[in-house]
Structures are given as structure tokens and as C-alpha cells.
Design a protein around this motif. Structure first.
Motif, PDB file in Angstrom:
ATOM      1  N   VAL A 250       0.795  -1.265   0.020  1.00  0.00           N
ATOM      2  CA  VAL A 250       0.064  -0.158   0.006  1.00  0.00           C
ATOM      3  C   VAL A 250       0.968   1.461   0.123  1.00  0.00           C
ATOM      4  CG1 VAL A 250      -2.011  -1.000   1.416  1.00  0.00           C
ATOM      5  CG2 VAL A 250      -0.330   0.132   2.279  1.00  0.00           C
ATOM      6  N   SER A 251       0.433   2.266  -0.727  1.00  0.00           N
ATOM      7  CA  SER A 251       1.277   3.441  -0.722  1.00  0.00           C
ATOM      8  C   SER A 251       0.179   4.917  -0.724  1.00  0.00           C
ATOM      9  CB  SER A 251       1.982   3.640  -1.873  1.00  0.00           C
ATOM     10  OG  SER A 251       2.802   2.358  -2.215  1.00  0.00           O
ATOM     11  N   GLY A 252       0.922   5.586  -0.142  1.00  0.00           N
ATOM     12  CA  GLY A 252       0.308   7.045   0.081  1.00  0.00           C
ATOM     13  C   GLY A 252       0.941   8.084  -0.655  1.00  0.00           C
ATOM     14  N   VAL A 253       0.547   9.152  -1.262  1.00  0.00           N
ATOM     15  CA  VAL A 253       1.100  10.194  -1.976  1.00  0.00           C
ATOM     16  C   VAL A 253       0.532  11.407  -1.816  1.00  0.00           C
ATOM     17  CG1 VAL A 253       1.999  11.454  -4.169  1.00  0.00           C
ATOM     18  CG2 VAL A 253       2.239   8.872  -3.815  1.00  0.00           C
ATOM     19  N   LEU A 254       1.548  12.605  -1.421  1.00  0.00           N
ATOM     20  CA  LEU A 254       0.881  13.867  -1.123  1.00  0.00           C
ATOM     21  C   LEU A 254       1.864  14.783  -2.019  1.00  0.00           C
ATOM     22  CD1 LEU A 254      -1.031  15.927  -0.095  1.00  0.00           C
ATOM     23  CD2 LEU A 254       0.229  15.990   2.187  1.00  0.00           C
ATOM     24  N   ASP A 255       1.316  15.576  -2.842  1.00  0.00           N
ATOM     25  CA  ASP A 255       2.238  16.570  -3.699  1.00  0.00           C
ATOM     26  C   ASP A 255       1.497  17.982  -3.380  1.00  0.00           C
ATOM     27  OD1 ASP A 255       3.992  14.453  -4.435  1.00  0.00           O
ATOM     28  OD2 ASP A 255       2.786  14.477  -6.367  1.00  0.00           O
ATOM     29  N   TYR A 256       2.230  18.789  -2.917  1.00  0.00           N
ATOM     30  CA  TYR A 256       1.698  20.280  -2.884  1.00  0.00           C
ATOM     31  C   TYR A 256       2.672  21.185  -3.816  1.00  0.00           C
ATOM     32  CZ  TYR A 256       0.741  24.907  -0.753  1.00  0.00           C
ATOM     33  OH  TYR A 256       0.486  26.213  -0.619  1.00  0.00           O
TER      34      TYR A 256
ATOM     35  N   LEU B 165       5.249  13.976  -0.375  1.00  0.00           N
ATOM     36  CA  LEU B 165       5.469  12.865   0.857  1.00  0.00           C
ATOM     37  C   LEU B 165       5.267  11.764   0.116  1.00  0.00           C
ATOM     38  CD1 LEU B 165       5.895  12.408   3.835  1.00  0.00           C
ATOM     39  CD2 LEU B 165       3.618  13.029   4.116  1.00  0.00           C
ATOM     40  N   ARG B 166       6.071  10.565   0.325  1.00  0.00           N
ATOM     41  CA  ARG B 166       5.515   9.403  -0.469  1.00  0.00           C
ATOM     42  C   ARG B 166       6.015   8.252   0.735  1.00  0.00           C
ATOM     43  NH1 ARG B 166       4.798   9.615  -5.875  1.00  0.00           N
ATOM     44  NH2 ARG B 166       5.301  11.964  -6.681  1.00  0.00           N
ATOM     45  N   ASP B 167       5.004   7.266   0.711  1.00  0.00           N
ATOM     46  CA  ASP B 167       5.204   6.100   1.655  1.00  0.00           C
ATOM     47  C   ASP B 167       4.579   4.902   1.135  1.00  0.00           C
ATOM     48  OD1 ASP B 167       5.249   4.917   4.772  1.00  0.00           O
ATOM     49  OD2 ASP B 167       3.278   4.302   3.928  1.00  0.00           O
ATOM     50  N   THR B 168       5.455   3.816   1.017  1.00  0.00           N
ATOM     51  CA  THR B 168       4.967   2.453   0.673  1.00  0.00           C
ATOM     52  C   THR B 168       5.532   1.437   1.629  1.00  0.00           C
ATOM     53  OG1 THR B 168       5.283   3.116  -1.795  1.00  0.00           O
ATOM     54  CG2 THR B 168       5.536   0.582  -1.213  1.00  0.00           C
TER      55      THR B 168
END
Length: 778
Positions: free
Chosen positions: A393-399, A416-419
Motif C-alpha cells: 500500500v502506498s500514499g502520496v501527497l504533492d503540494y 510526501l511518499r510512503d510504501t
């Protein structure tokens, strides 16, 4: 989190049931996708019968009408692949506009973004590669300086290396050292990147960001990042069908459809191929689906949902010797044939969603979520059979925002990236000599669940003076590596669980000397984390926990266009600590080697890409005037009335070596050629006819870290001919490769020490081959 594996093992023990179930599932899935396609067709037809509104697309691919722009500032309009726009990443909402050919397409915008990076980058457009065989990523990434992508046949698993990344492995391994993405969303896992997921026909364009330039996407890899951007309903053909066939039993079929329906759009691409391949015991086949569905929720909120599916099967070989390569490269190792060695991905899927929020004209942010499931079995009846099972599972936040700082432009991005591998294990079975018994005798087990990585990166571009920009990045890196090993025969076990914190960054500058010339330089630091299964807990005594690989790199280069010349040049040098390389395990037998942290190493190289227009006939396409006082205007690159002859060249020089290792001293690192050259002499006629002469040249290189045995250099040549009418609805090509039937190694799997012996690590490239294809689109 732990998931029971007993049901899967039970299925694995029943080979016939498994194959029937997989086949039925695959057929059902493809039928379902085809049903979605037909629904989209009916919706589009129903939409076309209503009165067109300002949010609907023009029905013509050659004209432009008054339309409402979506939030990325591009018109909602259906066009062909070479002149299209899409809304996969909208940023700004505009009022109703009339487009007159001055708007940037997403491909042009991507090229501009890459040109703003102070380092080596490349953009591969679909229109650049559609007139050739696209059997795998090696074909897609050809002619890209600094990218070594070579495959043995049509297995779909080329060896890919950028600036020394991933040299440990051969062509049929998971990718390491490069961060892979679909439309800016992660595919790479803590254990590497599975190769079965790619479908080259479905990508509008591909971005290659070499080395620390991949920090734009938060990449923590020596090789940088590769971002594949799929088609959407805004830039795909409404309907497309393509069929390719060629030597060694190669057949490929691709169907796709993409359309805009009111505030929504869709794209669905289906690909299936099969190949017997050049080398015996090397059959491969695959079925893949790529899809996305977008919706403009409000003028400032856009959502896109993605679903990719892949089934892949490959017979596997362990390589042949150099002597076998020269005498009969089509013959596999008899042991591989006897063991029925193969690899099956019976159904992986990548599901993602991304929402873009436009806060105002100068700021926006994206939120993305990814779920990636990929099971793989590696069969063998006489040796070890292996089952891998992963759920990530991954989450991404780009501002993103634009500002003025001291009356100068300042562009900032926070990423911000997380896997995390929520479920990841590997079980090894001892074969009993029968196909049905491959998965009945478990031997050892390793659980990697909980392994993961996260990066937080700030990128800023600031114009300190006219046309002079500072391009800086700074990021934090967190890696967790879990490896719980169990010897199922003795009941013994061992576990390693380590957390590594690090940082990476880049100080860069670029100077736009004039509209056609740019120079750049940068100083950067990159981080590569060990893969989860590199922790080495399976050995006795356990291997010391691995450290992050870090590299400090200096790069200088230029992008320029002058007269008949257009190209780029990058020179780089990396000082690497704790490089993750194949090493001998102290205290173990000579054959026991694994990935360990090496003593300091250096990677340096030159990347040169150059396109030269040797001849161009502009007379037919010049703008004529009846007024003798008016000066005749020459055509632009967009004109289709000129014929031309171009020489396209790509050269990569690589020099990777140990600094002063106590055993290897200053030995060269193996696995990639120091000199690698690709070129094409291409003639194009306004009618759409083209003819190209191609060549690929590689120098000899070592196959082992002890520098005791080398490959032979090679040069291969090819011819391609085709027809792609500018305003037509079809294209066709015919390609002849390796005209001299050269016996050569397209890749090797490096070994620690060959002791000067001819070891079986060579994978043959194809002999003389013919491939052809035809595409119909509307």
C-alpha cells in the motif's frame, strides 16, 4: 499484520486446478474489461446524439472548437496521440477559450518540466516509438543516453541500468536502483519492482530522470526515476487496434479505446502476446489491461481512478556459457529443460486513485493512494521452487505553489511518499522430480511483512537573475527492513528488523543562455535502501544487517539546438559508500554469495544524445505568396510537407570501479558495457513513408567482480521501413534486425568470481529476425 498462506499452498499443490482457474479468471477479467469498453462506446454514441455543450469534445481530430478548459488549463478536446491534451493532473481552471494551436500539450508541458531540471533527463513520446516493435521496455527506452535496457528475446523482462544501478542482476529479475511510477504514483516496493506490470503500448509518454534528478518524485535511488504516463480519454484515439507478428513465434494484439463523455473520460487498453523466443526453453506469454477513469467533480477538483492487471508466464533459463553462445545460442542449459524451470505471475493488479485540488491560480495539491498485489511462482521439479506473495500500500501527497520572492519567480513542491509491504513472504519448496509435486515439500520460509520506505522532499526553483535558476532539493528518508527467516526442516529461525534514517538532496543551477541553449550543474546526495530479501537472515551465522547505500554526485551538462544539431550532454561522477553489490559471505563455502555493502566505489560516465538533420527539403512545404515583396516563410517542425534525412545517435560511456578494495583493489564493476552506442539513419517523406538503418554497438565487459572473464564486443545492424500517412487512419511497419545474424550476449547475470572460467551467465540476443505490424485507429 499476518495473513494465512495455507489455502494458497493447497492450490499450488494441484497444478491442473490452478492452471484452469487462472485461465478462467483471465478470460472472465478480459471479457469484463471488454464489456466496460462497449459501455463506454455506447455512452459516447449517446452523448454525440445530444446537443454539444461547452464541456464536450470536438468530434474532429484535425480542427479546434470553442471548449471549456478543465482545471489543468488545457482544452477538453479529443485529438490524435500526436496533438492531444489530457486532464490527468489538472492545475488551473480557466474560462471558456478558443485554442488556436498555441496551448502546450501535456507532452510539451512534460518536456518543459524536464528541461527545467538541472541534470540529465529524457522524454519518450508514444509517437517516437509507435513505428516499431514494442516487445518490452528495452524497445521503449532505446536511444536514451545513459539508459542501458537490454533483453533476451521477448520475455518482457529486460535488464535496465542507469548510471550503474541494478548491475547485480540479469534480465529476468525484479528491478532495483530505479524508482518506477505510473503517472506519478509508486510501483516500486521495498523488495524492488516486478517487471510483469508494463505495457508499452498504453503510455502517452515516459519521463526518465537520471540519478538524483529523480528527487522531483522523491526517488531514493542511484538510477533516478522512470515515470510512465498512460493515455487518458483526452489524448487517446477513440478506437485503436494493432497487430504485430515476427520471428521466433512472436504474436501480439493490442486493443484500446479512450473518449471524453461530458465531465468524465476513460481509457482502456488490452494487450496479449505470446513468443517462443530465440533460445529454447524460453517461451513467454502475457495478457495485460491498462485503464483509467477521470471525472471533473467541480471546476477545482479532479479525480482519476486507475486499474492495471497483468498475467505473465515465462520459461526460465540460468544462462549459457560463452562457448555455447558462439556455437549454438539457441540451446538452453539441459538442466533447465529437465527441471521445467518457469515463472508465473498468475494475476497481479495495481489499483490507484488520485485527486487534484486547485486552491487558487498559484497552488494545488494531489492526494494519491495505491494498492499493489503481485504473486509470483518460480517452478522447478528437480531443484527449488519458490512462491512469492506481496501486497503493498502506498500514499502520496504533492503540494505545489508559485510565488514571487524579491520580485523573482519561485516554484516550490513538497512531496510526501510512503510504501509498505503489509503482506510479503517467500516460501521455498524442494522439488520431488514431478511437476505436480513442486509445491508440496516446503523447505524454508522468509516473511518481509512490515518492510517499507517513506520520503519527504522539498524542491524549489528560484530565478536568482535573468534566466539563471537555482534548483535545490532536500529530503528525509526512512527505510524499515524486516526479514523473518524460518528453516522449516529443522524448526530454527532468525529475524532481523532494522530502521534506517537518512537524508538526500541536490544543489543545482541552470542558465538559459538563449531560447535554444542551456547549461546546468548540480551537486547531489542519493540514498538506496537494501531490499527486504537482501537482509541475509537465512545464513548461519546471520549476515550483519545491511546499511543504506549513499552516493555523492557532481554533474555538469548542456541541452542545445544549433543549426542542424540538437542534443544533450551530461558528465557525472559519483562517490558511493556501502554500494549494494554481490559479495562472498565470510566463513561460507566459495559458492555462497549474496548482496552485501561494498567498500567505497566510484561511478562516472558521459551521456550524449545528438540528432543531426543531414538534409531537409523545405520547398514543398514553404509558405508561398503571390506578392513578390513578401518573403517566403520556411516551415516549422510541425509542418508535414518536408522530407528529411536525420541521424539519431545515443552514446553512453560508463566507468564503474572499486576505489581500493582489499580484495578487488581497483577492479571494474561488471554487468554493463563501458561503451554503448545506438544510432539510426532515418529518412522521412511527407506522404508518411519512412526508411531507417539502425545499429547497436557494445564494448566487451566483465561478467564477474574479480575481473577474470569478459564478454565479447558486438555490433548489430537493422533496417526498418514503414508507412504512416499524416491524415490517415492506419500505420504499418516492417523491421529487420541483426542482419548479419551475430551471436552475442544481450545481457549477463554477474557472478562474484569466475576464476577465469567460462561460466554459464550469458543470455543470447536474438539472431536475424523480422517483425512487422499494422495499426488502425479512429
Amino acid at each position: 499484520m499476518h495473513f494465512s498462506r495455507n489455502p494458497l499452498r493447497k492450490v499450488k499443490s494441484k497444478a491442473t486446478q490452478r492452471k484452469n482457474l487462472v485461465f478462467a479468471t483471465k478470460i472472465a477479467f478480459l471479457v469484463g474489461i471488454f464489456g466496460i469498453w462497449l459501455v463506454g462506446v455506447n455512452l459516447a454514441q449517446a452523448q454525440s446524439t445530444t446537443t454539444p455543450s461547452s464541456t464536450q469534445a470536438s468530434s474532429s481530430s484535425n480542427t479546434t472548437s470553442v471548449v471549456t478548459a478543465p482545471s489543468n488549463g488545457q482544452p477538453v478536446q479529443q485529438k490524435s496521440k500526436t496533438t492531444t491534451t489530457n486532464a490527468s493532473q489538472p492545475t488551473t481552471q480557466l474560462n471558456t477559450v478558443v485554442v488556436e494551436g498555441t496551448e502546450l500539450t501535456p507532452v510539451d508541458q512534460a518536456q518543459q518540466n524536464l528541461n527545467n531540471i538541472a541534470g540529465g533527463t529524457a522524454l519518450v513520446k508514444s509517437s517516437d516509438v509507435s513505428n516499431q516493435a514494442l516487445r518490452n521496455l528495452g524497445d521503449l527506452l532505446a536511444y536514451q543516453p545513459g539508459v542501458y535496457a537490454e533483453d533476451a528475446g521477448s520475455t518482457g523482462a529486460p535488464k535496465i541500468s542507469i548510471r550503474g544501478s541494478g548491475i547485480n542482476t540479469g534480465h529476468n529479475y525484479w528491478r532495483t536502483g530505479i524508482y518506477y511510477l505510473f503517472d506519478g504514483l509508486p510501483v516500486t516496493s521495498p523488495s524492488g519492482t516486478p517487471f510483469e506490470q508494463w505495457s508499452p503500448y498504453d503510455y502517452s509518454y515516459t519521463e526518465v530522470l537520471k540519478g538524483a534528478n529523480g528527487l522531483v518524485y522523491g526517488a531514493e535511488d542511484l538510477g533516478g526515476a522512470i515515470n510512465f504516463v498512460p493515455f487518458t480519454g483526452y489524448d487517446a484515439y477513440a478506437y485503436e487496434a494493432r497487430f504485430d507478428a515476427g520471428s521466433f513465434g512472436y504474436y501480439s494484439t493490442h486493443l484500446s479505446s479512450g473518449q471524453v463523455v461530458g465531465p468524465a473520460d476513460y481509457y482502456v487498453g488490452l494487450t496479449a502476446y505470446t513468443a517462443q523466443n530465440y533460445e529454447a526453453q524460453n517461451e513467454s506469454k502475457a495478457a495485460k489491461a491498462t485503464s483509467s477513469f477521470g471525472y471533473q467533480i467541480t471546476p477545482d477538483i479532479f479525480n482519476r481512478f486507475y486499474f492495471d492487471y497483468s498475467y505473465a508466464y515465462e520459461q526460465e533459463t540460468t544462462g549459457i556459457t560463452k562457448a555455447q553462445l558462439k556455437s549454438d545460442p539457441t540451446a538452453s542449459d539441459p538442466a533447465d529443460v529437465a527441471a521445467h524451470s518457469d515463472r508465473l505471475n498468475e494475476g497481479s493488479y495495481w489499483v490507484a486513485d488520485k485527486t487534484t485540488f486547485n486552491l487558487d491560480e498559484d497552488s494545488s495539491f494531489d492526494i494519491g493512494e495505491v494498492y499493489h498485489h503481485y504473486p509470483v511462482t518460480g517452478g522447478s521439479t528437480t531443484g527449488f521452487a519458490t512462491l512469492w506473495w506481496y501486497d503493498d500500500v502506498s500514499g502520496v501527497l504533492d503540494y505545489k505553489r508559485k510565488d514571487l520572492l524579491f520580485d523573482r519567480d519561485s516554484d516550490t513542491t513538497f512531496t510526501l511518499r510512503d510504501t509498505t509491504s503489509v503482506n510479503a513472504f517467500e516460501t521455498v519448496y524442494l522439488g520431488d522430480g514431478t511437476i505436480g509435486g513442486q509445491y508440496t515439500n516446503p523447505y524454508e520460509d522468509a516473511n518481509y511483512g512490515g518492510s517499507g520506505f517513506a520520503t519527504a522532499t522539498v524542491n524549489n526553483d528560484y530565478e536568482v537573475a535573468n534566466n539563471v535558476w537555482l534548483t535545490n532539493s532536500l529530503g528525509g528518508v526512512y527505510n524499515r527492513i524486516v526479514n523473518h527467516y524460518s528453516d522449516l526442516a529443522t524448526g530454527s529461525s532468525d529475524k532481523s528488523d532494522s530502521s534506517l534514517f537518512n537524508w538526500q538532496g541536490r544543489l543545482g543551477a541552470r542558465w538559459d543562455v538563449n531560447p535554444d541553449t542551456q547549461v546546468f550543474t548540480s551537486l547531489s546526495r542519493s540514498v538506496d535502501a537494501p531490499r527486504a530479501f537482501d537482509a541475509g537472515a537465512a545464513f548461519t551465522p546471520p549476515v550483519t544487517p545491511l546499511k543504506d547505500q549513499t552516493a555523492t554526485t557532481v554533474e555538469v551538462g548542456t541541452r542545445a539546438k544549433y543549426g542542424i544539431f540538437e542534443g544533450s550532454l551530461s558528465l557525472y561522477k559519483s562517490w558511493i559508500d556501502n554500494e549494494l553489490l554481490l559479495s562472498h559471505i565470510p566463513g561460507e563455502p566459495a559458492a555462497d554469495n549474496t548482496t552485501l555493502n561494498a567498500t567505497p566505489t566510484t561511478n562516472q560516465g558521459v551521456e550524449l544524445g545528438l540528432t543531426t538533420t543531414l538534409w531537409r527539403d523545405d520547398i514543398a512545404s514553404a509558405t508561398h505568396s503571390n506578392d513578390p515583396k513578401e518573403i517566403e516563410q520556411p516551415p516549422t517542425d510541425a509542418d508535414s510537407g518536408a522530407q528529411q534525412l536525420q541521424l539519431i545517435q545515443s552514446f553512453t560511456y560508463s566507468n564503474f570501479y572499486y576505489d581500493n578494495d582489499p580484495i578487488m583493489h581497483h577492479d571494474q564493476l561488471p554487468g554493463v558495457p563501458p561503451e554503448f552506442y545506438q544510432a539510426e539513419l532515418l529518412y522521412e517523406h511527407p506522404t508518411g513513408f519512412y526508411l531507417g538503418l539502425t545499429t547497436e554497438v557494445a564494448s566487451a565487459y566483465y561478467v564477474d567482480y574479480a575481473n577474470s572473464f569478459k564478454t565479447d564486443p558486438y555490433a548489430i545492424f537493422g533496417v526498418k521501413v514503414g508507412f504512416s500517412p499524416p491524415k490517415g487512419h492506419w500505420d504499418t511497419y516492417l523491421e529487420f534486425s541483426n542482419l548479419t545474424n551475430e551471436n552475442y550476449a544481450s545481457s549477463v547475470t554477474p557472478t562474484y568470481n569466475a576464476n577465469g572460467q567460462d561460466v554459464a551467465v550469458f543470455y543470447p540476443g536474438d539472431g536475424f529476425a523480422v517483425h512487422g505490424g499494422i495499426e488502425v485507429h479512429f
